[in-house]
Design a protein around this motif. Structure first.
Motif, PDB file in Angstrom:
ATOM      1  N   SER A 116      47.931  22.095  24.447  1.00 10.56           N
ATOM      2  CA  SER A 116      47.060  21.313  24.876  1.00 10.56           C
ATOM      3  C   SER A 116      46.397  22.990  26.142  1.00 10.56           C
ATOM      4  CB  SER A 116      46.984  20.263  25.278  1.00 10.56           C
ATOM      5  OG  SER A 116      46.780  19.378  24.536  1.00 10.56           O
ATOM      6  N   LYS A 117      48.050  22.398  26.750  1.00  8.10           N
ATOM      7  CA  LYS A 117      47.399  23.438  28.321  1.00  8.10           C
ATOM      8  C   LYS A 117      46.943  25.446  27.914  1.00  8.10           C
ATOM      9  CE  LYS A 117      50.202  22.449  31.349  1.00  8.10           C
ATOM     10  NZ  LYS A 117      51.231  21.705  32.155  1.00  8.10           N
ATOM     11  N   ILE A 118      47.368  25.867  26.657  1.00  4.57           N
ATOM     12  CA  ILE A 118      47.512  27.436  26.296  1.00  4.57           C
ATOM     13  C   ILE A 118      46.572  27.109  25.838  1.00  4.57           C
ATOM     14  CG2 ILE A 118      48.260  28.978  24.713  1.00  4.57           C
ATOM     15  CD1 ILE A 118      51.340  26.581  24.438  1.00  4.57           C
ATOM     16  N   VAL A 119      45.571  26.112  25.158  1.00  6.18           N
ATOM     17  CA  VAL A 119      44.119  26.354  24.930  1.00  6.18           C
ATOM     18  C   VAL A 119      43.085  25.940  26.144  1.00  6.18           C
ATOM     19  CG1 VAL A 119      42.427  24.919  23.592  1.00  6.18           C
ATOM     20  CG2 VAL A 119      44.070  25.336  22.682  1.00  6.18           C
ATOM     21  N   ARG A 120      43.634  24.809  27.339  1.00  5.66           N
ATOM     22  CA  ARG A 120      42.881  24.678  28.215  1.00  5.66           C
ATOM     23  C   ARG A 120      42.866  26.532  29.205  1.00  5.66           C
ATOM     24  NH1 ARG A 120      45.086  20.495  28.795  1.00  5.66           N
ATOM     25  NH2 ARG A 120      46.745  21.187  30.386  1.00  5.66           N
ATOM     26  N   TYR A 121      43.456  27.205  29.467  1.00  9.97           N
ATOM     27  CA  TYR A 121      44.308  28.269  29.943  1.00  9.97           C
ATOM     28  C   TYR A 121      43.285  29.629  29.329  1.00  9.97           C
ATOM     29  CZ  TYR A 121      47.031  26.607  33.917  1.00  9.97           C
ATOM     30  OH  TYR A 121      47.504  25.640  34.785  1.00  9.97           O
ATOM     31  N   ALA A 122      43.775  29.870  27.970  1.00  9.94           N
ATOM     32  CA  ALA A 122      43.034  30.727  27.370  1.00  9.94           C
ATOM     33  C   ALA A 122      41.448  30.736  27.118  1.00  9.94           C
ATOM     34  CB  ALA A 122      43.278  30.298  25.303  1.00  9.94           C
ATOM     35  N   ILE A 123      40.821  29.368  27.617  1.00  9.31           N
ATOM     36  CA  ILE A 123      39.352  29.283  27.744  1.00  9.31           C
ATOM     37  C   ILE A 123      39.018  29.634  28.801  1.00  9.31           C
ATOM     38  CG2 ILE A 123      37.787  27.650  28.243  1.00  9.31           C
ATOM     39  CD1 ILE A 123      39.079  26.102  25.538  1.00  9.31           C
ATOM     40  N   MET A 124      40.027  29.152  30.378  1.00 13.08           N
ATOM     41  CA  MET A 124      39.775  29.736  31.716  1.00 13.08           C
ATOM     42  C   MET A 124      39.595  31.561  31.602  1.00 13.08           C
ATOM     43  SD  MET A 124      41.636  26.659  33.030  1.00 13.08           S
ATOM     44  CE  MET A 124      41.847  27.516  34.516  1.00 13.08           C
ATOM     45  N   ILE A 125      40.051  31.904  30.854  1.00 17.39           N
ATOM     46  CA  ILE A 125      40.698  33.241  31.331  1.00 17.39           C
ATOM     47  C   ILE A 125      39.582  33.883  31.137  1.00 17.39           C
ATOM     48  CG2 ILE A 125      42.516  35.429  30.927  1.00 17.39           C
ATOM     49  CD1 ILE A 125      44.841  32.850  30.514  1.00 17.39           C
ATOM     50  N   SER A 126      39.119  33.320  29.279  1.00 18.69           N
ATOM     51  CA  SER A 126      37.862  34.194  28.713  1.00 18.69           C
ATOM     52  C   SER A 126      36.784  33.959  29.700  1.00 18.69           C
ATOM     53  CB  SER A 126      37.799  33.284  27.295  1.00 18.69           C
ATOM     54  OG  SER A 126      39.106  34.352  26.653  1.00 18.69           O
ATOM     55  N   MET A 127      36.694  32.497  30.025  1.00 17.53           N
ATOM     56  CA  MET A 127      35.628  32.684  31.031  1.00 17.53           C
ATOM     57  C   MET A 127      35.888  33.300  32.344  1.00 17.53           C
ATOM     58  SD  MET A 127      34.294  28.459  32.356  1.00 17.53           S
ATOM     59  CE  MET A 127      34.019  27.860  30.624  1.00 17.53           C
ATOM     60  N   VAL A 128      36.958  34.590  32.593  1.00 22.38           N
ATOM     61  CA  VAL A 128      36.062  34.972  33.536  1.00 22.38           C
ATOM     62  C   VAL A 128      35.176  36.011  33.188  1.00 22.38           C
ATOM     63  CG1 VAL A 128      36.875  36.381  35.261  1.00 22.38           C
ATOM     64  CG2 VAL A 128      37.969  33.969  35.202  1.00 22.38           C
ATOM     65  N   SER A 129      36.028  36.349  32.381  1.00 22.54           N
ATOM     66  CA  SER A 129      35.612  37.875  31.425  1.00 22.54           C
ATOM     67  C   SER A 129      33.569  37.302  30.686  1.00 22.54           C
ATOM     68  CB  SER A 129      36.141  38.523  30.463  1.00 22.54           C
ATOM     69  OG  SER A 129      36.171  37.770  29.037  1.00 22.54           O
ATOM     70  N   CYS A 130      33.914  36.514  30.761  1.00 23.89           N
ATOM     71  CA  CYS A 130      32.715  36.051  30.008  1.00 23.89           C
ATOM     72  C   CYS A 130      31.122  35.798  30.986  1.00 23.89           C
ATOM     73  CB  CYS A 130      32.066  34.533  29.530  1.00 23.89           C
ATOM     74  SG  CYS A 130      30.390  33.493  29.143  1.00 23.89           S
ATOM     75  N   ILE A 131      31.633  35.012  32.898  1.00 21.37           N
ATOM     76  CA  ILE A 131      30.581  35.418  33.385  1.00 21.37           C
ATOM     77  C   ILE A 131      30.368  36.689  33.901  1.00 21.37           C
ATOM     78  CG2 ILE A 131      30.685  34.397  35.800  1.00 21.37           C
ATOM     79  CD1 ILE A 131      32.834  32.068  35.094  1.00 21.37           C
ATOM     80  N   VAL A 132      31.826  37.889  33.952  1.00 18.02           N
ATOM     81  CA  VAL A 132      31.212  39.487  34.848  1.00 18.02           C
ATOM     82  C   VAL A 132      30.190  40.265  33.790  1.00 18.02           C
ATOM     83  CG1 VAL A 132      32.259  41.403  34.873  1.00 18.02           C
ATOM     84  CG2 VAL A 132      33.730  39.197  36.164  1.00 18.02           C
ATOM     85  N   PHE A 133      30.377  40.046  31.942  1.00 18.18           N
ATOM     86  CA  PHE A 133      29.594  40.125  31.639  1.00 18.18           C
ATOM     87  C   PHE A 133      28.653  39.883  31.354  1.00 18.18           C
ATOM     88  CE2 PHE A 133      33.551  42.118  29.956  1.00 18.18           C
ATOM     89  CZ  PHE A 133      33.953  43.149  29.644  1.00 18.18           C
ATOM     90  N   SER A 134      28.334  38.785  31.592  1.00 19.19           N
ATOM     91  CA  SER A 134      27.103  38.077  31.272  1.00 19.19           C
ATOM     92  C   SER A 134      25.948  38.449  32.173  1.00 19.19           C
ATOM     93  CB  SER A 134      27.133  36.305  31.083  1.00 19.19           C
ATOM     94  OG  SER A 134      27.269  36.282  29.654  1.00 19.19           O
ATOM     95  N   ALA A 135      26.896  38.115  34.012  1.00 20.13           N
ATOM     96  CA  ALA A 135      26.159  38.499  35.177  1.00 20.13           C
ATOM     97  C   ALA A 135      26.091  39.826  34.853  1.00 20.13           C
ATOM     98  CB  ALA A 135      26.843  38.808  36.090  1.00 20.13           C
ATOM     99  N   LEU A 136      26.417  41.255  34.368  1.00 20.46           N
ATOM    100  CA  LEU A 136      25.837  42.553  34.298  1.00 20.46           C
ATOM    101  C   LEU A 136      24.859  42.463  33.074  1.00 20.46           C
ATOM    102  CD1 LEU A 136      29.298  44.074  34.375  1.00 20.46           C
ATOM    103  CD2 LEU A 136      27.507  44.167  35.525  1.00 20.46           C
ATOM    104  N   ALA A 137      24.657  41.770  31.660  1.00 25.63           N
ATOM    105  CA  ALA A 137      24.075  41.502  30.853  1.00 25.63           C
ATOM    106  C   ALA A 137      22.694  41.600  31.859  1.00 25.63           C
ATOM    107  CB  ALA A 137      24.419  40.768  29.745  1.00 25.63           C
ATOM    108  N   LEU A 138      22.837  40.292  32.515  1.00 23.39           N
ATOM    109  CA  LEU A 138      21.035  39.425  32.736  1.00 23.39           C
ATOM    110  C   LEU A 138      21.025  40.592  33.570  1.00 23.39           C
ATOM    111  CD1 LEU A 138      21.814  35.851  32.713  1.00 23.39           C
ATOM    112  CD2 LEU A 138      20.452  37.379  30.982  1.00 23.39           C
ATOM    113  N   THR A 139      21.779  41.698  34.847  1.00 24.68           N
ATOM    114  CA  THR A 139      20.685  42.091  35.922  1.00 24.68           C
ATOM    115  C   THR A 139      20.953  43.645  36.121  1.00 24.68           C
ATOM    116  OG1 THR A 139      23.474  42.279  37.176  1.00 24.68           O
ATOM    117  CG2 THR A 139      21.846  40.232  37.370  1.00 24.68           C
ATOM    118  N   ILE A 140      21.435  44.240  34.783  1.00 28.03           N
ATOM    119  CA  ILE A 140      20.963  45.455  34.862  1.00 28.03           C
ATOM    120  C   ILE A 140      20.882  46.060  33.165  1.00 28.03           C
ATOM    121  CG2 ILE A 140      21.882  46.494  37.050  1.00 28.03           C
ATOM    122  CD1 ILE A 140      24.888  47.197  36.419  1.00 28.03           C
ATOM    123  N   PRO A 141      20.368  44.744  32.063  1.00 29.16           N
ATOM    124  CA  PRO A 141      20.593  46.032  31.675  1.00 29.16           C
ATOM    125  C   PRO A 141      20.595  47.002  30.836  1.00 29.16           C
ATOM    126  CG  PRO A 141      18.269  44.367  31.362  1.00 29.16           C
ATOM    127  CD  PRO A 141      19.687  44.100  32.682  1.00 29.16           C
TER     128      PRO A 141
END
Length: 259
Positions: A116-141
């Motif tokens: 359960s802890k591994i699943v949570r941390y995997a999502i948290m780590i991936s969420m960081v990349s999601c936020i970065v790529f989403s911010a770039l996609a929405l601001t400077i497409p």
């Protein structure tokens, strides 16, 4: 690329040969004889995974054929978008593969708390990349698309495509943890079923619904193609929170029982 693969193959073979006794390969060619009792779990894992990959690739070809009918600019926009999605997926897939291996080890040891802890941390780590790529996609497409093309028609499609692509980034974030669980515990048949839902039912179905039947055209095809990823993420999340995976037998237990 080919030379790199050849070198990797040679280095890997040399390492395995040097430690062949540890891998149970010290008996010459006879060591490579197929053990029928151990063949079954390999097939249970391998065949569903092969079907899973084929279903997704075939459905993608089907959707691409519709997108290509809208012209060169639409086809090019899809190609650029896929490249950008792969950048995010490299991080997510890396996290998922690492989490899957760790989950497999802890599943064998019956350490569900760690899983359960591994699943949570995997999502948290991936969420960081999601936020970065989403911010770039929405601001400077257009700037991001401009890395791959200078075609004005393709750049004009960038803002809409990138907004839709953010939906895929979000789904991939959760897939890194929940799908890692399914892979780690060796539940290949469930993984195949989810992939068939993604590829055959939702990717083709939603693309046809939005792009053709509702008349949304190219944007509808883009939307349906990216929303299909939720057909993988949501069932995997439901399976995780159901707790059914805690009662599942491992493949090692099945092989030992047959032996």
């Amino acid at each position: 690329t080919v030379i790199a693969q050849v070198i990797a193959c040679i280095v890997s073979f040399r390492s395995v040969f040097r430690h062949r006794e540890e891998f149970g390969m010290a008996g010459g060619l006879a060591a490579f004889r197929i053990d029928r009792k151990k063949l079954s779990p390999f097939l249970k894992l391998g065949i569903p995974l092969a079907i899973q990959t084929s279903a997704i690739q075939m459905s993608q070809l089907f959707v691409n054929s519709f997108i290509n009918s809208y012209g060169v600019a639409a086809s090019a926009a899809m190609g650029v978008g896929k490249k950008l999605q792969q950048f995010c997926n490299i991080i997510v897939m890396g996290v998922r593969q690492a989490a899957s291996a760790m989950i497999g080890q802890n599943f064998g040891a019956r350490r569900n708390d760690r899983i359960s802890k591994i699943v949570r941390y995997a999502i948290m780590i991936s969420m960081v990349s999601c936020i970065v790529f989403s911010a770039l996609a929405l601001t400077i497409p257009k700037v991001i698309f401009g890395i791959f093309t200078t075609d004005a028609d393709v750049l004009a499609l960038a803002p809409t495509f990138m907004k839709i692509l953010v939906l895929a980034f979000i789904a991939n974030t959760f897939m890194s943890g929940y799908n890692a669980l399914i892979q780690g515990i060796g539940f290949a048949s469930l993984s195949m079923t989810i992939a068939l839902l993604d590829g055959v039912v939702f990717r083709i179905g939603l693309s046809m619904l939005f792009g053709v039947w509702l008349g949304w055209g190219l944007n509808g095809l883009f939307l349906g193609n990216n929303l299909a990823i939720y057909a993988t993420a949501i069932p995997a999340a439901i399976y995780y929170y159901s707790g059914a995976w805690k009662r599942r037998r491992s493949l090692v237990d099945d092989v030992s029982e047959k032996a």
